[in-house]
Write a protein that holds these residues in place. Structure first.
Motif, PDB file in Angstrom:
ATOM      1  N   HIS A   1       0.817  -1.219   0.000  1.00 52.94           N
ATOM      2  CA  HIS A   1       0.000   0.000   0.000  1.00 52.94           C
ATOM      3  C   HIS A   1       0.856   1.278   0.000  1.00 52.94           C
ATOM      4  O   HIS A   1       0.589   2.195  -0.805  1.00 52.94           O
ATOM      5  N   PRO A   2       1.889   1.380   0.851  1.00 48.51           N
ATOM      6  CA  PRO A   2       2.717   2.597   0.793  1.00 48.51           C
ATOM      7  C   PRO A   2       3.392   2.798  -0.566  1.00 48.51           C
ATOM      8  O   PRO A   2       3.618   3.928  -0.981  1.00 48.51           O
ATOM      9  N   MET A   3       3.711   1.689  -1.280  1.00 48.68           N
ATOM     10  CA  MET A   3       4.363   1.827  -2.582  1.00 48.68           C
ATOM     11  C   MET A   3       3.356   2.109  -3.691  1.00 48.68           C
ATOM     12  O   MET A   3       3.739   2.342  -4.832  1.00 48.68           O
ATOM     13  N   GLY A   4       2.040   2.036  -3.374  1.00 54.15           N
ATOM     14  CA  GLY A   4       1.026   2.271  -4.385  1.00 54.15           C
ATOM     15  C   GLY A   4       0.696   1.047  -5.211  1.00 54.15           C
ATOM     16  O   GLY A   4       0.105   1.154  -6.301  1.00 54.15           O
ATOM     17  N   VAL A   5       1.038  -0.134  -4.716  1.00 52.31           N
ATOM     18  CA  VAL A   5       0.741  -1.386  -5.414  1.00 52.31           C
ATOM     19  C   VAL A   5      -0.635  -1.868  -4.974  1.00 52.31           C
ATOM     20  O   VAL A   5      -0.873  -2.109  -3.784  1.00 52.31           O
ATOM     21  N   GLU A   6      -1.559  -2.001  -5.938  1.00 47.95           N
ATOM     22  CA  GLU A   6      -2.919  -2.437  -5.625  1.00 47.95           C
ATOM     23  C   GLU A   6      -2.911  -3.929  -5.303  1.00 47.95           C
ATOM     24  O   GLU A   6      -2.471  -4.745  -6.106  1.00 47.95           O
ATOM     25  N   PHE A   7      -3.411  -4.251  -4.124  1.00 42.93           N
ATOM     26  CA  PHE A   7      -3.435  -5.643  -3.672  1.00 42.93           C
ATOM     27  C   PHE A   7      -4.619  -5.799  -2.727  1.00 42.93           C
ATOM     28  O   PHE A   7      -4.612  -5.260  -1.622  1.00 42.93           O
ATOM     29  N   GLY A   8      -5.661  -6.516  -3.183  1.00 40.14           N
ATOM     30  CA  GLY A   8      -6.893  -6.608  -2.408  1.00 40.14           C
ATOM     31  C   GLY A   8      -7.255  -8.030  -2.025  1.00 40.14           C
ATOM     32  O   GLY A   8      -6.464  -8.974  -2.153  1.00 40.14           O
ATOM     33  N   LEU A   9      -8.506  -8.173  -1.570  1.00 38.69           N
ATOM     34  CA  LEU A   9      -8.980  -9.479  -1.109  1.00 38.69           C
ATOM     35  C   LEU A   9      -9.024 -10.490  -2.245  1.00 38.69           C
ATOM     36  O   LEU A   9      -8.788 -11.682  -2.027  1.00 38.69           O
ATOM     37  N   ARG A  10      -9.363 -10.032  -3.468  1.00 45.88           N
ATOM     38  CA  ARG A  10      -9.420 -10.971  -4.577  1.00 45.88           C
ATOM     39  C   ARG A  10      -8.064 -11.648  -4.777  1.00 45.88           C
ATOM     40  O   ARG A  10      -7.983 -12.864  -4.982  1.00 45.88           O
ATOM     41  N   ALA A  11      -6.999 -10.844  -4.700  1.00 45.79           N
ATOM     42  CA  ALA A  11      -5.660 -11.408  -4.886  1.00 45.79           C
ATOM     43  C   ALA A  11      -5.328 -12.431  -3.799  1.00 45.79           C
ATOM     44  O   ALA A  11      -4.753 -13.487  -4.083  1.00 45.79           O
ATOM     45  N   ILE A  12      -5.689 -12.130  -2.545  1.00 44.28           N
ATOM     46  CA  ILE A  12      -5.400 -13.070  -1.460  1.00 44.28           C
ATOM     47  C   ILE A  12      -6.201 -14.358  -1.640  1.00 44.28           C
ATOM     48  O   ILE A  12      -5.679 -15.466  -1.436  1.00 44.28           O
ATOM     49  N   ARG A  13      -7.464 -14.227  -2.049  1.00 41.48           N
ATOM     50  CA  ARG A  13      -8.284 -15.431  -2.260  1.00 41.48           C
ATOM     51  C   ARG A  13      -7.757 -16.239  -3.452  1.00 41.48           C
ATOM     52  O   ARG A  13      -7.769 -17.476  -3.417  1.00 41.48           O
ATOM     53  N   GLN A  14      -7.291 -15.541  -4.487  1.00 39.74           N
ATOM     54  CA  GLN A  14      -6.648 -16.240  -5.588  1.00 39.74           C
ATOM     55  C   GLN A  14      -5.403 -16.977  -5.093  1.00 39.74           C
ATOM     56  O   GLN A  14      -5.132 -18.109  -5.517  1.00 39.74           O
ATOM     57  N   GLY A  15      -4.662 -16.338  -4.199  1.00 38.74           N
ATOM     58  CA  GLY A  15      -3.469 -16.975  -3.638  1.00 38.74           C
ATOM     59  C   GLY A  15      -3.801 -18.214  -2.833  1.00 38.74           C
ATOM     60  O   GLY A  15      -3.105 -19.229  -2.930  1.00 38.74           O
ATOM     61  N   LEU A  16      -4.863 -18.151  -2.031  1.00 31.64           N
ATOM     62  CA  LEU A  16      -5.281 -19.335  -1.272  1.00 31.64           C
ATOM     63  C   LEU A  16      -5.640 -20.476  -2.205  1.00 31.64           C
ATOM     64  O   LEU A  16      -5.294 -21.650  -1.965  1.00 31.64           O
ATOM     65  N   ASN A  17      -6.359 -20.135  -3.285  1.00 32.33           N
ATOM     66  CA  ASN A  17      -6.743 -21.154  -4.257  1.00 32.33           C
ATOM     67  C   ASN A  17      -5.510 -21.767  -4.911  1.00 32.33           C
ATOM     68  O   ASN A  17      -5.405 -22.992  -5.069  1.00 32.33           O
ATOM     69  N   TYR A  18      -4.548 -20.908  -5.274  1.00 31.85           N
ATOM     70  CA  TYR A  18      -3.323 -21.402  -5.919  1.00 31.85           C
ATOM     71  C   TYR A  18      -2.523 -22.286  -4.954  1.00 31.85           C
ATOM     72  O   TYR A  18      -1.995 -23.334  -5.352  1.00 31.85           O
ATOM     73  N   LEU A  19      -2.419 -21.871  -3.689  1.00 32.70           N
ATOM     74  CA  LEU A  19      -1.679 -22.677  -2.714  1.00 32.70           C
ATOM     75  C   LEU A  19      -2.284 -24.063  -2.560  1.00 32.70           C
ATOM     76  O   LEU A  19      -1.561 -25.068  -2.497  1.00 32.70           O
TER      77      LEU A  19
END
Length: 820
Positions: free
Chosen positions: A714-732
């Motif tokens: 977030h401080p660097m301005g990189v968009e990273f939300g819940l969808r990405a985390i849920r995608q990560g859980l699915n990938y893991l």
């Protein structure tokens, strides 16, 4: 009188105390030893009290000790040695020969030792110093400096021995000896007994002795200066009252401290016991409550059992009734199925007749006829393939090994981790973007994996002028009354016709046009995870119009044939050749002589083909995976945040930089024999489209990336939300079926979802530091958190890629660009 006795006599005669040096240098023989009570004065007082000889001015010490606590000095007094003459009086000085001793019994041998060492009574008693001897790995305890308790003289065996007693000492049984040492004792008085017979023979000493277990009495030293305070008489030894009071006071203080300590321990133990009692009573109450509850529960369980028995009885009755109904329903179903089969057969004949008429009139061709009524199942697909489920047991790790070996057989080399990553992404149903320079093997990966799993690869080139979804999916032309399909749509329709075959559709050079312009609508459809999304192509009314017009044409043709009773005219060419039917058709259609029946026939045929080949809406085939291949150069466009937020990006490097020999060695280690057959991967093996796992704030993966987002993304301005985390859980979850290395899965996810978004000015500040410093901090964080194989190349290891990106930005005026 020896030198030590002379020194004692000198101190007594001069009335002076020994110096510190004298005390320090005084050997054990000159130290008056006392028992473990550590106070000879108390011992004397006790003996005097027993004998009734205590006076207020002086205390007489008994002439002889019969108890176990007599000290060497008391022994000297008992033997008639005066305080001014301490020279030892040796015992028997007779020397014995070994043959003479071997003829004696153990009792006689002990008597020899008692006589030689001047021991009275039946005990063989000595005193000496405890010493630890031996080596580091094998130590034992012995009694050294062995002396007589009668005259304090050093002792020796009265026979020839290989090792004198002064050098060898006396062995103390192991456990007993270590107990004495660990108790802090240094000097002891003890009773001896003969060593075992075999031990004596082994060492050539028939008189060898050992310390008798349990006989040791600990001894303590008192200062030699106390000797000045001792006065020996013919019948006793007198001690100064000052000394006596001093040591009595010490002992009283010691006893007081011990008493206080014991009282404190007793109070502590009492408190502990009280607490334990309270806990026991509390536990008892709880146990009683539990017992009462258990009894109550037992009653309830009994009642519940009775209720369940009644319910089971009713269910059994209902089961019998339902079974009888099921038998009737099965009979009814069989009759209905037979009747329906008859209806379907008749319907099939009717449709076949109508379709045959359409075919005869050339409104549809043979391929379209086969499409409508033929058997579309690919019966040959299973031939010449290796079943992933049966032959490989559905093991994805083994499956990747086989695919890598299958490709190597065809001179196609990919590292195992690339194939693991790509196969796992195929199972996620997400958009996959392959990034890299031309010739890095992006489209070849799609084609190779498709061939290896028994699927089909469709490579769709993207044109720079694509600006809307019509360029991707096509559009309906109302003038021609048909849908103009694109290669992408045709690939989807083909996949829909072959539902058992995996289709990998690759949009090559995906970013030649702006992806969000032509792909955004379709990508939004792909976000639907509950079932297959449906893509609307055109209105159903258009199809209805075409079919209505076709029905009217067929009725006109039927009417013309019936009017002139020419049932044998079945093809459209013969209809045109028949003048009567031709004229009737022109009249019915309202055609003039300038209008062409042939052109009208072609129009009808074209409209019907459009309806048959292109449905008004298409359900996204579950056997399709969408993949994009991109290059980043001056002719292409960057991917928008919307695309990056929904896609997984895999970056490739030049194959010329690959360690080919390591891949060959790795495949050889698998031990596969024949790898000529591709795999047959069913749809279930390729993964189902299901909702992403729910966000769980207690899950370690979720906690880690929430923290990374707060501190860095977030401080660097990189968009990273819940969808990405849920995608990560699915990938893991999916990647774990290929490889149980969680750190590698997290590494891949960061490469897919975070690094492609690193495009910003690192000189700008956020939270008091520059964004470039935050990037270096993120690199350090992941470097410490992840354990990865050092052989991974830069493009595939976040521990190597992030520092490279940060250092490039530092050298480029702080401009961070993953794609540069």
């Amino acid at each position: 009188m020896d030198k030590y006795s002379e020194r004692w006599k000198k101190w007594f005669s001069k009335g002076q105390s020994p110096s510190t040096d004298d005390v320090g240098n005084q050997p054990d023989a000159s130290a008056v030893a006392v028992n473990h009570d550590e106070n000879v004065a108390l011992e004397a007082e006790h003996e005097a009290n027993l004998m009734g000889e205590e006076s207020s001015d002086e205390l007489k010490m008994p002439q002889s000790y019969s108890g176990e606590n007599e000290s060497p000095r008391a022994t000297l007094v008992a033997a008639g040695v005066s305080a001014t003459d301490l020279s030892p009086k040796p015992g028997s000085t007779k020397r014995y020969e070994h043959p003479e001793l071997k003829g004696m019994s153990d009792a006689e041998l002990l008597q020899v030792l008692r006589q030689s060492w001047g021991c009275s009574g039946n005990k063989l008693e000595v005193w000496g110093q405890l010493t630890v001897a031996g080596f580091a790995d094998k130590q034992f305890v012995k009694l050294s400096e062995v002396r007589s308790v009668r005259d304090n003289a050093f002792l020796s065996y009265p026979c020839e021995v290989a090792h004198p007693l002064k050098d060898r000492g006396i062995y103390i049984p192991s456990t007993y000896g270590w107990d004495l040492v660990e108790s802090g004792h240094k000097f002891i008085r003890c009773e001896l007994e003969l060593s075992p017979h075999n031990h004596r023979e082994k060492h050539g000493n028939p008189l060898a002795v050992t310390v008798k277990p349990g006989s040791a009495i600990p001894l303590k030293k008192i200062p030699v200066s106390i000797s000045e305070q001792l006065i020996s008489t013919e019948d006793a030894t007198l001690i100064s009252e000052l000394v006596y009071e001093h040591y009595l006071g010490l002992k009283k203080r010691e006893l007081g401290e011990l008493e206080s300590k014991l009282k404190a321990e007793i109070e502590t133990n009492v408190e502990t016991a009280k607490r334990a009692l309270i806990e026991v009573l509390s536990a008892q109450k709880e146990a009683q409550a539990e017992m009462a509850k258990a009894r109550n529960d037992h009653v309830q369980v009994e009642q519940e059992n009775a209720r369940l028995k009644e319910a089971i009885s009713q269910l059994q009755y209902r089961q019998t009734e339902e079974a009888e109904k099921l038998v009737l329903l099965q009979a009814t179903h069989e009759k209905a199925e037979k009747k329906m089969s008859q209806y379907l057969e008749r319907l099939k004949h009717y449709i076949d007749d109508k379709a045959t008429i359409l075919k005869q009139l050339e409104f549809i061709d043979a391929e379209e006829f086969e499409l409508l009524f033929g058997d579309r199942r690919d019966s040959k697909r299973d031939e010449g393939r290796l079943s992933f489920g049966q032959d490989l047991g559905g093991d994805y790790a083994v499956g990747v090994s086989y695919i890598q070996a299958y490709l190597l057989e065809r001179d196609i080399l990919y590292p195992r981790h690339v194939l693991e990553n790509f196969f796992a992404l195929l199972r996620t149903h997400d958009l996959i973007v392959l990034a890299g320079d031309s010739g890095s093997g992006k489209t070849n990966l799609v084609q190779s994996v498709a061939a290896a799993i028994g699927g089909v690869a469709k490579i769709i080139p993207v044109k720079p002028n694509w600006t809307s979804s019509e360029d991707l999916l096509g559009y309906y032309n109302p003038l021609e009354k048909k849908y103009l399909a694109t290669p992408f749509l045709e690939a989807l329709i083909e996949a829909n016709k072959n539902p058992d075959v995996p289709y990998l559709i690759c949009l090559d050079e995906m970013n030649l046009a702006r992806v969000e312009y032509y792909f955004a609508d379709f990508l939004s459809k792909l976000e639907q995870r509950n079932g297959a999304p449906e893509v609307e192509l055109f209105s159903d009314n258009e199809s209805a119009h075409v079919l209505s017009e076709l029905r009217q044409v067929m009725e006109i043709i039927r009417g013309a044939k019936d009017k002139y009773q020419k049932e044998d005219v079945v093809t459209f060419v013969k209809l045109l050749q028949d003048e009567e039917i031709n004229a009737e058709l022109r009249r019915a259609f309202g055609f003039s002589d300038k209008d062409s029946l042939i052109k009208y026939h072609s129009d009808i045929r074209r409209m019907l083909a459009g309806v048959l080949n292109t449905p008004s809406s298409l359900r996204f085939p579950p056997n399709v995976r969408i993949i994009g291949a991109i290059n980043i150069d001056e002719t292409t466009h960057y991917l928008s945040p919307k695309i990056l937020d929904r896609a997984h990006v895999m970056k490739f490097k030049s194959p010329l930089l690959t360690d080919w020999q390591s891949i060959i060695d790795q495949v050889t280690s698998y031990g596969f024999g024949d790898v000529s057959k591709p795999l047959q991967v069913d749809l279930d093996d390729l993964g189902q489209r299901v909702p992403y796992p729910k966000f769980d704030q207690d899950h370690p993966f979720c906690r880690r990336f929430v923290e990374l987002n707060r501190e860095y993304f977030h401080p660097m301005g990189v968009e990273f939300g819940l969808r990405a985390i849920r995608q990560g859980l699915n990938y893991l979850n999916i990647f774990s079926e290929f490889n149980d290395d969680v750190d590698l899965a997290i590494n891949n996810f960061v490469l897919h979802k975070v690094l492609p978004k690193l495009t910003f000015d690192g000189n700008k500040e956020a939270a008091g530091v520059t964004k470039l410093d935050l990037l270096f901090g993120l690199a350090a964080n992941l470097n410490n958190a992840l354990e990865l194989d050092e052989s991974l190349d830069d493009e595939f290891s976040v521990k190597k890629a992030l520092p490279l990106i940060a250092n490039k930005a530092k050298a480029n005026d702080g401009i961070v660009n993953y794609w540069a």
